[in-house]
Design a protein around this motif. Structure first.
Motif, short mmCIF file in Angstrom:
data_model
loop_
_atom_site.label_atom_id
_atom_site.label_comp_id
_atom_site.label_asym_id
_atom_site.label_seq_id
_atom_site.Cartn_x
_atom_site.Cartn_y
_atom_site.Cartn_z
N PRO A 117 1.99 3.19 24.33
CA PRO A 117 0.65 2.93 24.85
C PRO A 117 -0.38 2.99 23.74
O PRO A 117 -0.18 3.65 22.73
CB PRO A 117 0.44 4.07 25.85
CG PRO A 117 1.35 5.15 25.39
CD PRO A 117 2.51 4.49 24.74
N GLY A 118 -1.45 2.31 23.92
CA GLY A 118 -2.49 2.32 22.90
C GLY A 118 -2.08 1.47 21.71
O GLY A 118 -1.22 0.60 21.82
N ARG A 119 -2.68 1.75 20.56
CA ARG A 119 -2.38 0.98 19.38
C ARG A 119 -1.56 1.84 18.43
O ARG A 119 -2.09 2.69 17.75
CB ARG A 119 -3.67 0.55 18.69
CG ARG A 119 -3.90 -0.94 18.71
CD ARG A 119 -5.13 -1.35 17.93
NE ARG A 119 -5.87 -0.26 17.36
CZ ARG A 119 -5.78 0.11 16.07
NH1 ARG A 119 -4.98 -0.54 15.27
NH2 ARG A 119 -6.51 1.11 15.63
N ALA B 184 1.84 11.32 28.89
CA ALA B 184 0.62 11.95 29.34
C ALA B 184 -0.60 11.49 28.57
O ALA B 184 -1.72 11.74 28.96
CB ALA B 184 0.75 13.47 29.23
N SER B 185 -0.39 10.81 27.47
CA SER B 185 -1.54 10.51 26.63
C SER B 185 -2.21 9.21 27.01
O SER B 185 -3.27 8.90 26.52
CB SER B 185 -1.11 10.42 25.16
OG SER B 185 -0.34 9.25 24.98
N SER B 186 -1.60 8.46 27.88
CA SER B 186 -2.18 7.15 28.15
C SER B 186 -3.41 7.23 29.04
O SER B 186 -4.18 6.31 29.11
CB SER B 186 -1.14 6.24 28.80
OG SER B 186 -0.61 6.90 29.92
N SER B 187 -3.55 8.37 29.76
CA SER B 187 -4.68 8.43 30.69
C SER B 187 -5.91 8.99 30.01
O SER B 187 -5.82 9.83 29.13
CB SER B 187 -4.30 9.30 31.88
OG SER B 187 -3.83 10.53 31.42
N HIS B 188 -7.07 8.57 30.43
CA HIS B 188 -8.37 9.04 29.97
C HIS B 188 -8.61 8.91 28.48
O HIS B 188 -9.67 9.28 28.03
CB HIS B 188 -8.64 10.53 30.28
CG HIS B 188 -8.19 11.00 31.60
ND1 HIS B 188 -8.83 10.70 32.76
CD2 HIS B 188 -7.13 11.73 31.94
CE1 HIS B 188 -8.19 11.26 33.75
NE2 HIS B 188 -7.17 11.90 33.30
N ASN B 207 2.48 7.43 32.38
CA ASN B 207 3.14 6.19 32.03
C ASN B 207 4.61 6.25 32.48
O ASN B 207 5.39 7.02 31.94
CB ASN B 207 3.04 6.04 30.50
CG ASN B 207 3.55 4.70 30.03
OD1 ASN B 207 4.46 4.13 30.61
ND2 ASN B 207 2.96 4.21 28.96
N ALA B 208 4.96 5.42 33.46
CA ALA B 208 6.27 5.57 34.11
C ALA B 208 7.47 5.39 33.19
O ALA B 208 8.38 6.21 33.22
CB ALA B 208 6.37 4.64 35.31
N PRO B 209 7.57 4.33 32.37
CA PRO B 209 8.77 4.20 31.53
C PRO B 209 8.96 5.40 30.62
O PRO B 209 10.08 5.89 30.43
CB PRO B 209 8.52 2.93 30.73
CG PRO B 209 7.45 2.21 31.42
CD PRO B 209 6.64 3.21 32.15
N TRP B 210 7.86 5.90 30.05
CA TRP B 210 7.98 7.03 29.15
C TRP B 210 8.35 8.29 29.92
O TRP B 210 9.10 9.14 29.42
CB TRP B 210 6.68 7.25 28.38
CG TRP B 210 6.53 6.27 27.28
CD1 TRP B 210 5.82 5.11 27.32
CD2 TRP B 210 7.12 6.32 25.99
NE1 TRP B 210 5.94 4.44 26.12
CE2 TRP B 210 6.73 5.16 25.30
CE3 TRP B 210 7.96 7.24 25.35
CZ2 TRP B 210 7.13 4.90 24.00
CZ3 TRP B 210 8.36 6.98 24.06
CH2 TRP B 210 7.96 5.82 23.38
N LEU B 211 7.83 8.41 31.14
CA LEU B 211 8.19 9.58 31.94
C LEU B 211 9.67 9.56 32.28
O LEU B 211 10.36 10.57 32.21
CB LEU B 211 7.34 9.62 33.21
CG LEU B 211 7.49 10.88 34.08
CD1 LEU B 211 7.14 12.10 33.26
CD2 LEU B 211 6.60 10.80 35.30
#
Lengths: 214, 492, 303
Positions: A117-119, B184-188, B207-211
């Motif tokens: 996710p992110g860059r 957990a880092s994808s939110s906010h 993030n579902a795939p990572w979870l």
């Protein structure tokens, strides 16, 4: 910084292949030390945009522990058991190198299905980390000398650490300190066990550790 | 309060290394265990506050497991005093191969036991996945010297395997934690710290795939420590070579610690709606463990390895119960309690048998009922308990899991489960009953006279009575605690 | 075909022995010796051409034919190669496959010439050469495939010119892996250290030299120039792939190319002076390692 990080990741994979193909244990230890230094650099380069004191500390600690302290401990153990070379492992050297390349290809495939996710700073972090992990497991499983198995474990931990510093830059410091502590104590304890094994069996050939079966 | 619970055994451990007189050390061991148990008991009446800024918390899942740990350790500590008195210092002769070896210094043993308690307590109380991981790693490192108590090549082999395999498992679990951090880092934009209740709250945004990837790595990593097949290979060796009291603690407490780690990630996954995905894996690993244990149990020649494979089987049952969910999840929680006490009792009894007969072979041990009557009676009772026969508690818990399977319509699963349990019953009964009956061979030279010292009978007897009680009558408070634990898992 | 396009090829034939001289001079400098003169190879060729040849009674026409046909194959390969800024005289899509085929033919002819003598030394050399090339050729093929993929072209001229600075920026590590792999293949195919020692006089340790043990006089001159040509071809390929792109002016490109060849010669000399020759059973590992690099480069480019 993109391509510098890519280069470091490719160097990491190169060190893995080198460890798989080497039979001289002291050269393997040096390669693992080089891996440690590489990973410290990765910690710096991957987080270059948001370099904090904590990251700097982690990078320096990584280089110091993985690049200097562990190899010194392992060289001491090597001198104590008086071996120079690994005997022919369960998986030969050429198949090991090929398996290492295969591991890299599989990791590329897995990473394609797990987009960061992110860059992310580099597309190669996840594949390189995963392939280092597999290579570490391969070394543990296929080598006969206990010292080589310890090296395999170090490579395995390097893979986990590579993922940690390359990607999970927002993870709490607890985890990163935890891994360094974990490897330190594990290697320390393993070093002690290797001494004991050498003393018991007059060799650290773990094929002798085969009495307990079934 | 919670900090005391962790630091008290640790401080006692450090003290142990400095105390010279053995009786004083043993008294310290038992008193530290008693204080720990007392504190844990008080938590049933007055829940403690969080400590370490919320990183330590006694929640619904931690409570039953902490209580199991505490009670078990107290009983084991009392037994350990008797064991240490028997194992007088100096070189001794190996039963199997006849060479001479020494034991590790008793101070190391006692100190490591207390560290072991401290680290396991930390596992139960951790509210943060990172802290949990550190605690599980610490348990590996503090238990390795315990396995290597008898300093000879077989226990060295067992310790090496244990250390290597469990460290690899812990490394995989760490990667799982990293994946969790990424999820957990994808939110906010800002990341969620790896705090369990925060992750559960924000679970839908993870993030579902990572979870999913995190779940797999954590399952494999902690599953290695739990003894799920095919990652269980360290278990039989470690259990058979370690002193019996250590085996009792490994089976009764350490495997539960790893299970708690798995429960935590399942909690998070369930909150994120991934419960069916996770449960599929649990059923797979659970059945594999039970099947593999059944296969290896049948031809077992060493009774301690027999008990070790039985532990693998029961861990499989726990995973299976969790995988089925609902009633079966409650059954799994109950089963954790029953199995811990039963297995610990059996290992302590195995220690008594080993001391009396000086052999680990099931063929050479005969007539336990005649030679050491109370041990023999408890051994037979333990046989029925561990295979899930009434009136013992394990019958109730295994039945609950079966009922859960039927309620969910998983008939094939239930049939397989029953079939495998029957196979195991036959295998274990044949072996263990044969050991109890028959004519006892003449006592080997040098066997101690006072075979039935109170210290080696009292603890197993207490455990056996507890399991019997749980089978006959489940106290409402215990029932409530276990139900809360099952509900916290949010399993369907 | 315009005769002027053959000029770079002709120049290459003339300059190939000089390349050998550069390598030898570098090795001498490293060893602190004065070493041979730079033009020593030319002097050797001239000396050999003046001598008479002696043919063993056990050999046939194959033995006599081998040197000249091997050289001829090498010349054909040269025609396929773009040199400096100039495109190859013969160029069509997929010509890099033909290049490898022709190089293989040249090696095949040398090998059967060696087998024709019926001597055990040559036979041993032939079998070693065959096994080394069995591993090296697929890797060479992989390297060229990687380069073709990256540049998006299918003719050698296109590939060599197609790798621009932008490619290096984007896929730098992969191209470094490619270059390393190609260097390893170059050393293996031309019997340099660490695969084979060109200066050894112990037949049991040789691979290439022992194959040509029975050739003498003009035949040996042909073999020697064939070997120099093969080295030049592979070196030109490597330099062409490394040097980014075309700058427009062919003379500037040629200058850069010549400078690149000089640097490569020095690099080969340094490699030969610093690394020890590998034990024979480690040579497959070396080649598999080169192959691993090529595979990794391919994986990195294709993802």
């Amino acid at each position: 910084m993109h391509s510098l990080l890519d280069t470091l990741m490719v160097l990491l994979v190169f060190t893995n292949l080198r460890i798989l193909g080497l039979s001289r244990i002291n050269a393997s230890i040096r390669t693992v030390a080089a891996q440690g230094v590489l990973l410290g650099l990765v910690a710096l380069v991957a987080n270059a945009d948001h370099l904090t004191g904590r990251i700097l500390l982690i990078a320096v600690a990584g280089i110091a522990l993985k690049g200097i302290v562990f190899p010194v401990l392992l060289f001491r153990a090597l001198r104590a058991v008086k071996i120079r070379r690994e005997v022919e492992p369960f998986v030969g050297y050429i198949p090991s190198v090929l398996a290492g390349v295969a591991a890299f290809l599989v990791s590329l495939w897995v990473a394609a299905r797990l987009p960061l996710p992110g860059r992310p700073p580099s597309d190669l972090i996840v594949p390189a980390a995963l392939s280092t992990l597999f290579v570490g497991l391969l070394v543990i499983v296929s080598r006969k000398k206990a010292l080589s198995q310890t090296l395999g474990y170090l490579v395995f931990e390097n893979g986990v650490y590579a993922f940690g510093v390359g990607v999970a830059y927002e993870a709490p410091a607890l985890v990163e300190m935890g891994i360094l502590l974990d490897v330190f104590v594990a290697v320390f304890v393993m070093g002690i066990i290797v001494f004991h094994i050498a003393r018991e069996f007059d060799s650290i050939d773990t094929t002798r550790l085969a009495t307990l079966k079934e | 309060m919670l900090t005391t619970l962790i630091l008290l055994p640790a401080a006692a451990a450090v003290l142990c290394f400095f105390i010279r007189q053995a009786p004083l050390r043993r008294a310290l061991l038992v008193s530290a265990a008693a204080c720990h148990a007392g504190l844990t008991l008080s938590f049933w009446f007055r829940p403690p506050d969080d400590a370490w800024r919320g990183a330590l918390r006694l929640d619904a899942i931690g409570q039953p497991f902490l209580s199991i740990l505490s009670g078990l350790f107290l009983v084991a500590a009392v037994y350990a005093v008797g064991y240490l008195r028997r194992e007088s210092p100096g070189p001794r002769e190996d039963f199997l191969e006849g060479f001479r070896f020494t034991n590790a210094p008793e101070a190391v043993f006692t100190g490591c036991l207390l560290f072991f308690l401290s680290t396991m307590t930390l596992v139960m109380l951790s509210e943060n996945m990172g802290l949990l991981w550190i605690a599980v790693e610490a348990t590996t490192l503090s238990s390795a010297p315990l396995i290597y108590f008898h300093r000879h090549h077989r226990s060295l082999e067992a310790t090496w395997k244990y250390l290597l395999i469990c460290s690899v498992g812990i490394g995989l679990a760490l990667l799982g934690n990293f994946f969790l951090a990424v999820a957990a880092s994808s939110s906010h934009g800002a990341s969620t710290p790896l705090s369990i209740h925060l992750l559960c709250e924000r679970a839908p945004e993870l993030n579902a795939p990572w979870l999913k990837a995190a779940f797999i790595f954590l399952l494999v990593g902690y599953g290695t420590k739990m003894g799920l097949a095919p990652l269980h290979t360290w278990l039989p060796d470690a259990h058979s070579e370690a002193p019996s009291v250590v085996s009792a603690l490994l089976s009764g407490a350490l495997l539960n610690c790893a299970f708690v780690g798995i429960l935590r990630i399942f909690q998070i996954c369930a909150a994120a709606g991934l419960a069916p995905y996770a449960q599929g894996f649990f059923i797979l690993f659970g059945l594999a463990s039970i099947a593999l244990a059944a296969a290896f149990l049948l031809a077992q020649r060493d009774y301690k390895r027999l008990l070790a494979y039985s532990s693998v089987e029961h861990m499989g049952i726990l995973a299976l119960g969790l995988g089925i969910g609902g009633t079966a999840a409650f059954g799994a929680m109950l089963h954790a309690v029953n199995h811990s006490f039963t297995k610990a009792m059996l290992f302590l009894l195995a220690g008594n048998i080993l001391a009396a007969y000086r052999t680990k072979s099931v063929h050479e041990v005969r007539g336990v009922l005649r030679r050491i009557p109370v041990t023999g009676a408890l051994w037979l009772a333990g046989l029925f308990a561990i295979t899930g026969s009434p009136p013992f508690g394990t019958f109730v818990s295994e039945l609950l899991i079966l009922r859960g399977a039927l309620e969910h319509g998983r008939f094939l699963l239930a049939a397989l489960y029953l079939a495998l349990l029957s196979v195991i019953f036959v295998g274990m009964a044949a072996t263990m009953a044969r050991m109890a009956h028959g004519e006892a061979p003449p006592a080997p030279a040098g066997a101690p006279d006072a075979l039935e010292a109170k210290l080696s009978i009292g603890p197993p007897l207490a455990l056996g009575l507890a399991v019997l009680l749980l089978g006959v009558y489940l106290p409402p408070s215990v029932d409530a605690v276990l139900r809360r634990a099952a509900e916290a898992l949010g399993a369907g | 075909m315009n005769p002027a396009t053959l000029l770079p090829a002709a120049l290459s034939v003339l300059l190939a022995p000089l390349f050998l001289g550069v390598i030898n001079r570098t090795k001498a400098v490293f060893a602190g010796r004065a070493g041979r003169p730079l033009l020593q190879t030319y002097i050797d060729l001239a000396k050999l051409a003046r001598k008479g040849a002696v043919y063993s009674r056990t050999t046939t026409w194959v033995f006599r034919l081998a040197p000249i046909t091997a050289l001829a194959a090498g010349l054909v390969a040269l025609l396929l190669l773009p040199l400096g800024g100039f495109p190859a005289p013969i160029s069509f899509p997929g010509d890099f496959v033909l290049l490898i085929l022709v190089l293989g033919t040249s090696r095949f002819l040398t090998v059967i010439g060696a087998l024709d003598t019926g001597s055990s030394f040559e036979g041993m050399g032939a079998s070693r050469e065959a096994s080394v090339s069995a591993l090296a050729e697929p890797v060479l093929f992989l390297c060229l495939a990687v380069a073709a993929r990256e540049s998006g072209q299918s003719t050698l001229s296109g590939i060599v010119g197609g790798l621009t600075g932008a490619d290096w920026q984007r896929a730098g590590p992969a191209l470094v892996l490619l270059a390393t792999s190609l260097l390893a293949i170059l050393l293996a195919e031309n019997s340099r250290i660490p695969v084979d020692d060109p200066n050894t006089h112990l037949e049991l340790t040789m691979i290439h030299e022992v194959m040509v043990l029975d050739h003498g006089g003009p035949d040996l001159a042909l073999i020697l120039s064939g070997a120099a040509l093969k080295l030049w071809i592979l070196a030109a390929l490597l330099v062409g792939l490394i040097l980014p792109g075309r700058s427009g002016s062919p003379w500037l490109d040629s200058l850069l190319f010549s400078a690149g060849m000089l640097v490569l010669g020095v690099v080969i000399g340094i490699v030969e002076s610093t690394i020890a020759r590998l034990r024979l059973n480690r040579v497959p590992q070396f080649l598999v390692g080169a192959g691993a690099f090529a595979v990794m480069a391919l994986a990195l480019i294709m993802r």
